[in-house]
Motif scaffolding. Sequence first.
Motif, PDB file in Angstrom:
ATOM      1  N   SER A  72       0.853  -1.184   0.000  1.00  0.00           N
ATOM      2  CA  SER A  72       0.000   0.000   0.000  1.00  0.00           C
ATOM      3  C   SER A  72       0.889   1.234   0.000  1.00  0.00           C
ATOM      4  O   SER A  72       2.081   1.146   0.293  1.00  0.00           O
ATOM      5  CB  SER A  72      -0.930   0.015   1.214  1.00  0.00           C
ATOM      6  OG  SER A  72      -0.220   0.326   2.391  1.00  0.00           O
ATOM      7  N   LEU A  73       0.311   2.390  -0.312  1.00  0.00           N
ATOM      8  CA  LEU A  73       1.108   3.617  -0.343  1.00  0.00           C
ATOM      9  C   LEU A  73       1.466   4.094   1.061  1.00  0.00           C
ATOM     10  O   LEU A  73       2.560   4.597   1.281  1.00  0.00           O
ATOM     11  CB  LEU A  73       0.369   4.716  -1.110  1.00  0.00           C
ATOM     12  CG  LEU A  73       0.168   4.456  -2.602  1.00  0.00           C
ATOM     13  CD1 LEU A  73      -0.620   5.601  -3.229  1.00  0.00           C
ATOM     14  CD2 LEU A  73       1.487   4.254  -3.322  1.00  0.00           C
ATOM     15  N   ASN A  74       0.566   3.936   2.008  1.00  0.00           N
ATOM     16  CA  ASN A  74       0.862   4.438   3.351  1.00  0.00           C
ATOM     17  C   ASN A  74       1.628   3.434   4.203  1.00  0.00           C
ATOM     18  O   ASN A  74       2.278   3.827   5.165  1.00  0.00           O
ATOM     19  CB  ASN A  74      -0.415   4.907   4.068  1.00  0.00           C
ATOM     20  CG  ASN A  74      -1.411   3.794   4.272  1.00  0.00           C
ATOM     21  OD1 ASN A  74      -1.373   2.789   3.570  1.00  0.00           O
ATOM     22  ND2 ASN A  74      -2.312   3.981   5.212  1.00  0.00           N
ATOM     23  N   ARG A  75       1.592   2.156   3.877  1.00  0.00           N
ATOM     24  CA  ARG A  75       2.373   1.133   4.577  1.00  0.00           C
ATOM     25  C   ARG A  75       2.960   0.193   3.524  1.00  0.00           C
ATOM     26  O   ARG A  75       2.377  -0.851   3.241  1.00  0.00           O
ATOM     27  CB  ARG A  75       1.500   0.372   5.564  1.00  0.00           C
ATOM     28  CG  ARG A  75       0.975   1.240   6.675  1.00  0.00           C
ATOM     29  CD  ARG A  75       0.502   0.388   7.823  1.00  0.00           C
ATOM     30  NE  ARG A  75      -0.059   1.218   8.870  1.00  0.00           N
ATOM     31  CZ  ARG A  75       0.635   1.741   9.871  1.00  0.00           C
ATOM     32  NH1 ARG A  75       1.924   1.540   9.944  1.00  0.00           N
ATOM     33  NH2 ARG A  75       0.041   2.470  10.790  1.00  0.00           N
ATOM     34  N   PRO A  76       4.112   0.560   2.976  1.00  0.00           N
ATOM     35  CA  PRO A  76       4.658  -0.197   1.846  1.00  0.00           C
ATOM     36  C   PRO A  76       4.948  -1.662   2.157  1.00  0.00           C
ATOM     37  O   PRO A  76       4.750  -2.523   1.324  1.00  0.00           O
ATOM     38  CB  PRO A  76       5.943   0.549   1.482  1.00  0.00           C
ATOM     39  CG  PRO A  76       5.908   1.826   2.217  1.00  0.00           C
ATOM     40  CD  PRO A  76       4.912   1.712   3.313  1.00  0.00           C
ATOM     41  N   GLY A  77       5.446  -1.945   3.376  1.00  0.00           N
ATOM     42  CA  GLY A  77       5.826  -3.316   3.694  1.00  0.00           C
ATOM     43  C   GLY A  77       7.033  -3.739   2.871  1.00  0.00           C
ATOM     44  O   GLY A  77       7.520  -3.010   2.021  1.00  0.00           O
ATOM     45  N   GLY A  78       7.532  -4.916   3.127  1.00  0.00           N
ATOM     46  CA  GLY A  78       8.656  -5.448   2.346  1.00  0.00           C
ATOM     47  C   GLY A  78       9.895  -4.586   2.420  1.00  0.00           C
ATOM     48  O   GLY A  78      10.124  -3.861   3.385  1.00  0.00           O
ATOM     49  N   ASN A  79      10.692  -4.644   1.378  1.00  0.00           N
ATOM     50  CA  ASN A  79      11.975  -3.949   1.362  1.00  0.00           C
ATOM     51  C   ASN A  79      12.010  -2.754   0.410  1.00  0.00           C
ATOM     52  O   ASN A  79      13.079  -2.202   0.148  1.00  0.00           O
ATOM     53  CB  ASN A  79      13.100  -4.926   0.995  1.00  0.00           C
ATOM     54  CG  ASN A  79      12.961  -5.489  -0.412  1.00  0.00           C
ATOM     55  OD1 ASN A  79      11.869  -5.809  -0.852  1.00  0.00           O
ATOM     56  ND2 ASN A  79      14.072  -5.632  -1.102  1.00  0.00           N
TER      57      ASN A  79
END
Length: 171
Positions: A72-79
């Motif tokens: 997501s844009l507000n919580r990208p997650g991953g690397n």
Amino acid sequence: MEGRNVAFEFRWAHGEYDRLPALAADLVGRNVAVLVGVGGDNSAVVAKRATSTIPIIFGMGGDPIKAGLVESLNRPGGNATGFTLLTNQLEPKRVGLMHELVPSASLLGALLNPGFLPAADQLRDVEEATRAVNLRLFVAKANDDHELSAAFESLAKQRVGAPTGNSEPIF
């Protein structure tokens, strides 16, 4: 300070997207601390495919969620994290602007790089926008700098009244 506590390794594919995986693999093999993919959508996606552990910072014109870079844009997650200008969403605006600037033109010309990841979406958007303003469309394709001259020649040969580009970095 560069040379003391940080070093920058630059790679550039010169619009030849098929070279990107090898360039990314080289940087991953050098065990860099961060990958920065700011050469458009393709470089960011290739960096993401090259590693799931090295942090990636991207700059792109398309949708990083659709490209598989972030959750997501507000919580990208991953690397991966970065920014998008969402310039790919401007294709209909470009068509409308050209129609306003050259109202006598009945044939719009569009440059398209089939190797650019968002190309299919860009083409669909341009086709829909030209239909909406009752224009015909001629698409000239160029995969790299070498094919660009031939693409411009084909636009001239077709007597395109209003040429437009898209958000592809080499254009």
